[in-house]
Scaffold this motif. Structure first.
Motif, PDB file in Angstrom:
ATOM      1  N   SER A 106      38.808  54.042  42.746  1.00 32.89           N
ATOM      2  CA  SER A 106      40.184  54.504  42.690  1.00 32.89           C
ATOM      3  C   SER A 106      40.887  54.100  41.403  1.00 32.89           C
ATOM      4  CB  SER A 106      40.974  53.959  43.886  1.00 32.89           C
ATOM      5  OG  SER A 106      42.332  54.302  43.772  1.00 32.89           O
ATOM      6  N   ASN A 107      40.830  52.824  41.043  1.00 34.45           N
ATOM      7  CA  ASN A 107      41.619  52.332  39.917  1.00 34.45           C
ATOM      8  C   ASN A 107      40.899  51.242  39.150  1.00 34.45           C
ATOM      9  OD1 ASN A 107      43.501  53.124  42.224  1.00 34.45           O
ATOM     10  ND2 ASN A 107      44.825  53.244  40.450  1.00 34.45           N
ATOM     11  N   GLU A 108      41.404  51.032  37.943  1.00 34.57           N
ATOM     12  CA  GLU A 108      40.936  49.945  37.096  1.00 34.57           C
ATOM     13  C   GLU A 108      42.116  49.531  36.225  1.00 34.57           C
ATOM     14  OE1 GLU A 108      37.177  48.989  34.170  1.00 34.57           O
ATOM     15  OE2 GLU A 108      37.695  51.074  34.570  1.00 34.57           O
ATOM     16  N   ALA A 109      42.209  48.235  35.909  1.00 37.23           N
ATOM     17  CA  ALA A 109      43.322  47.773  35.083  1.00 37.23           C
ATOM     18  C   ALA A 109      43.009  46.409  34.486  1.00 37.23           C
ATOM     19  CB  ALA A 109      44.607  47.673  35.905  1.00 37.23           C
ATOM     20  N   TYR A 110      43.848  46.037  33.518  1.00 41.12           N
ATOM     21  CA  TYR A 110      43.827  44.702  32.918  1.00 41.12           C
ATOM     22  C   TYR A 110      45.215  44.102  33.070  1.00 41.12           C
ATOM     23  CZ  TYR A 110      39.489  46.193  30.733  1.00 41.12           C
ATOM     24  OH  TYR A 110      38.218  46.661  30.524  1.00 41.12           O
ATOM     25  N   PHE A 111      45.278  42.903  33.623  1.00 38.65           N
ATOM     26  CA  PHE A 111      46.525  42.164  33.737  1.00 38.65           C
ATOM     27  C   PHE A 111      46.389  40.916  32.876  1.00 38.65           C
ATOM     28  CE2 PHE A 111      48.828  43.513  37.811  1.00 38.65           C
ATOM     29  CZ  PHE A 111      48.190  44.737  37.904  1.00 38.65           C
ATOM     30  N   THR A 112      47.479  40.501  32.251  1.00 41.33           N
ATOM     31  CA  THR A 112      47.480  39.262  31.484  1.00 41.33           C
ATOM     32  C   THR A 112      48.409  38.273  32.170  1.00 41.33           C
ATOM     33  OG1 THR A 112      47.106  40.464  29.423  1.00 41.33           O
ATOM     34  CG2 THR A 112      47.931  38.213  29.228  1.00 41.33           C
ATOM     35  N   PHE A 113      47.905  37.070  32.357  1.00 38.60           N
ATOM     36  CA  PHE A 113      48.677  35.988  32.967  1.00 38.60           C
ATOM     37  C   PHE A 113      48.795  34.831  31.991  1.00 38.60           C
ATOM     38  CE2 PHE A 113      48.005  38.381  36.691  1.00 38.60           C
ATOM     39  CZ  PHE A 113      48.910  37.936  37.640  1.00 38.60           C
ATOM     40  N   VAL A 114      49.899  34.084  32.094  1.00 36.62           N
ATOM     41  CA  VAL A 114      50.112  32.884  31.291  1.00 36.62           C
ATOM     42  C   VAL A 114      50.206  31.707  32.242  1.00 36.62           C
ATOM     43  CG1 VAL A 114      51.693  31.689  29.724  1.00 36.62           C
ATOM     44  CG2 VAL A 114      51.271  34.142  29.440  1.00 36.62           C
ATOM     45  N   ALA A 115      49.423  30.661  31.964  1.00 39.22           N
ATOM     46  CA  ALA A 115      49.451  29.440  32.775  1.00 39.22           C
ATOM     47  C   ALA A 115      50.707  28.641  32.441  1.00 39.22           C
ATOM     48  CB  ALA A 115      48.208  28.604  32.502  1.00 39.22           C
ATOM     49  N   LEU A 116      51.268  27.991  33.463  1.00 39.17           N
ATOM     50  CA  LEU A 116      52.514  27.244  33.283  1.00 39.17           C
ATOM     51  C   LEU A 116      52.343  25.776  33.667  1.00 39.17           C
ATOM     52  CD1 LEU A 116      54.923  29.849  34.905  1.00 39.17           C
ATOM     53  CD2 LEU A 116      54.421  29.542  32.465  1.00 39.17           C
ATOM     54  N   ASP A 117      53.018  24.910  32.904  1.00 39.91           N
ATOM     55  CA  ASP A 117      53.040  23.485  33.238  1.00 39.91           C
ATOM     56  C   ASP A 117      54.161  23.246  34.253  1.00 39.91           C
ATOM     57  OD1 ASP A 117      55.496  23.277  31.887  1.00 39.91           O
ATOM     58  OD2 ASP A 117      54.647  22.278  30.136  1.00 39.91           O
ATOM     59  N   PRO A 118      54.338  22.017  34.728  1.00 40.13           N
ATOM     60  CA  PRO A 118      55.381  21.755  35.738  1.00 40.13           C
ATOM     61  C   PRO A 118      56.809  22.101  35.294  1.00 40.13           C
ATOM     62  CG  PRO A 118      53.819  19.939  35.673  1.00 40.13           C
ATOM     63  CD  PRO A 118      53.489  20.842  34.508  1.00 40.13           C
ATOM     64  N   ASN A 119      57.045  22.194  33.979  1.00 37.92           N
ATOM     65  CA  ASN A 119      58.378  22.555  33.472  1.00 37.92           C
ATOM     66  C   ASN A 119      58.531  24.053  33.225  1.00 37.92           C
ATOM     67  OD1 ASN A 119      59.315  19.846  33.405  1.00 37.92           O
ATOM     68  ND2 ASN A 119      58.088  19.526  31.561  1.00 37.92           N
ATOM     69  N   GLY A 120      57.510  24.832  33.582  1.00 37.43           N
ATOM     70  CA  GLY A 120      57.572  26.274  33.383  1.00 37.43           C
ATOM     71  C   GLY A 120      57.229  26.719  31.976  1.00 37.43           C
ATOM     72  N   ASN A 121      56.654  25.835  31.173  1.00 41.91           N
ATOM     73  CA  ASN A 121      56.240  26.174  29.810  1.00 41.91           C
ATOM     74  C   ASN A 121      54.757  26.536  29.790  1.00 41.91           C
ATOM     75  OD1 ASN A 121      58.808  25.518  28.621  1.00 41.91           O
ATOM     76  ND2 ASN A 121      58.278  23.370  28.927  1.00 41.91           N
ATOM     77  N   PRO A 122      54.354  27.396  28.852  1.00 37.07           N
ATOM     78  CA  PRO A 122      52.928  27.738  28.761  1.00 37.07           C
ATOM     79  C   PRO A 122      52.060  26.504  28.549  1.00 37.07           C
ATOM     80  CG  PRO A 122      54.233  29.233  27.429  1.00 37.07           C
ATOM     81  CD  PRO A 122      55.158  28.138  27.878  1.00 37.07           C
ATOM     82  N   ARG A 123      50.902  26.489  29.179  1.00 37.71           N
ATOM     83  CA  ARG A 123      49.959  25.374  29.038  1.00 37.71           C
ATOM     84  C   ARG A 123      48.572  25.912  28.707  1.00 37.71           C
ATOM     85  NH1 ARG A 123      48.940  22.502  34.695  1.00 37.71           N
ATOM     86  NH2 ARG A 123      47.006  21.870  33.726  1.00 37.71           N
ATOM     87  N   LYS A 124      47.761  25.089  28.081  1.00 38.48           N
ATOM     88  CA  LYS A 124      46.414  25.478  27.692  1.00 38.48           C
ATOM     89  C   LYS A 124      45.576  25.777  28.931  1.00 38.48           C
ATOM     90  CE  LYS A 124      44.170  23.787  24.198  1.00 38.48           C
ATOM     91  NZ  LYS A 124      44.165  24.921  23.296  1.00 38.48           N
ATOM     92  N   VAL A 125      44.654  26.709  28.748  1.00 39.45           N
ATOM     93  CA  VAL A 125      43.732  27.067  29.830  1.00 39.45           C
ATOM     94  C   VAL A 125      42.300  26.821  29.365  1.00 39.45           C
ATOM     95  CG1 VAL A 125      45.313  28.776  30.798  1.00 39.45           C
ATOM     96  CG2 VAL A 125      43.596  29.507  29.142  1.00 39.45           C
ATOM     97  N   PRO A 126      41.383  26.616  30.298  1.00 37.04           N
ATOM     98  CA  PRO A 126      39.977  26.458  29.914  1.00 37.04           C
ATOM     99  C   PRO A 126      39.435  27.755  29.309  1.00 37.04           C
ATOM    100  CG  PRO A 126      40.338  25.817  32.215  1.00 37.04           C
ATOM    101  CD  PRO A 126      41.588  26.464  31.731  1.00 37.04           C
TER     102      PRO A 126
END
Length: 171
Positions: A106-126
């Motif tokens: 039926s469908n295919e897609a790409y979603f982008t997510f950003v990891a967040l630290d406890p303060n809601g700021n972007p954090r490094k991912v593995p």
């Protein structure tokens, strides 16, 4: 930070298409499907980074075949690449008609997510470790898709998109 295998993020989500999920044609509404896909992608991203994450973008959502009332929706989500703080999740969707005993793409897609630290700021991912040929192909293409997303969002100049330029200009 150690890398993680793509298969570790693999998520399967199933939903039954009920009357409240459909449009006047008896097809699953695109917005409802995107909602379910966002949940599946968020679960996959969370498995990879072990942290809360938020949707940053959705692209290349292709509607190939409608899913009808009463059919089952199968959503598969798996990371295709991890960058510094963001993760690209590849999703595939199938419909299943149990009455007539067949499953269809039926469908295919790409979603982008950003990891967040406890303060809601972007954090490094593995980093992501692709293993299969398909995972490696998706991993390699992710950098081009990322550059295109950044150009369209006004966050990168087309002249700086080296991976995209390599597709069109011989060195």
């Amino acid at each position: 930070m150690d890398g993680k295998k793509a298969v570790e993020s693999f998520t399967v989500m199933n939903e039954l298409v009920l009357p409240n999920d459909t449009n006047t044609f008896g097809n699953l509404m695109g917005g409802r499907l995107m909602y379910w896909m966002d949940i599946a992608a968020g679960i996959a991203a969370g498995k990879h980074c072990n942290a809360p994450s938020m949707t940053a973008s959705v692209d290349n959502l292709s509607f190939k075949n409608p899913i009808k009332l009463g059919n089952v929706v199968h959503i598969e989500a798996k990371l295709s690449r991890a960058f510094n703080t963001s993760m690209e999740v590849h999703l595939r969707v199938w419909g299943e008609d149990n009455l007539h005993q067949y499953k269809y793409e039926s469908n295919e897609a790409y979603f982008t997510f950003v990891a967040l630290d406890p303060n809601g700021n972007p954090r490094k991912v593995p980093q992501l470790i692709p293993e299969t040929e398909e995972e490696k192909k998706l991993f390699d293409g992710a950098l081009r898709r990322r550059q295109l997303r950044l150009i369209l969002a006004g966050k990168m100049k087309p002249d700086d998109a080296s991976e995209l330029k390599a597709l069109f200009f011989a060195k």
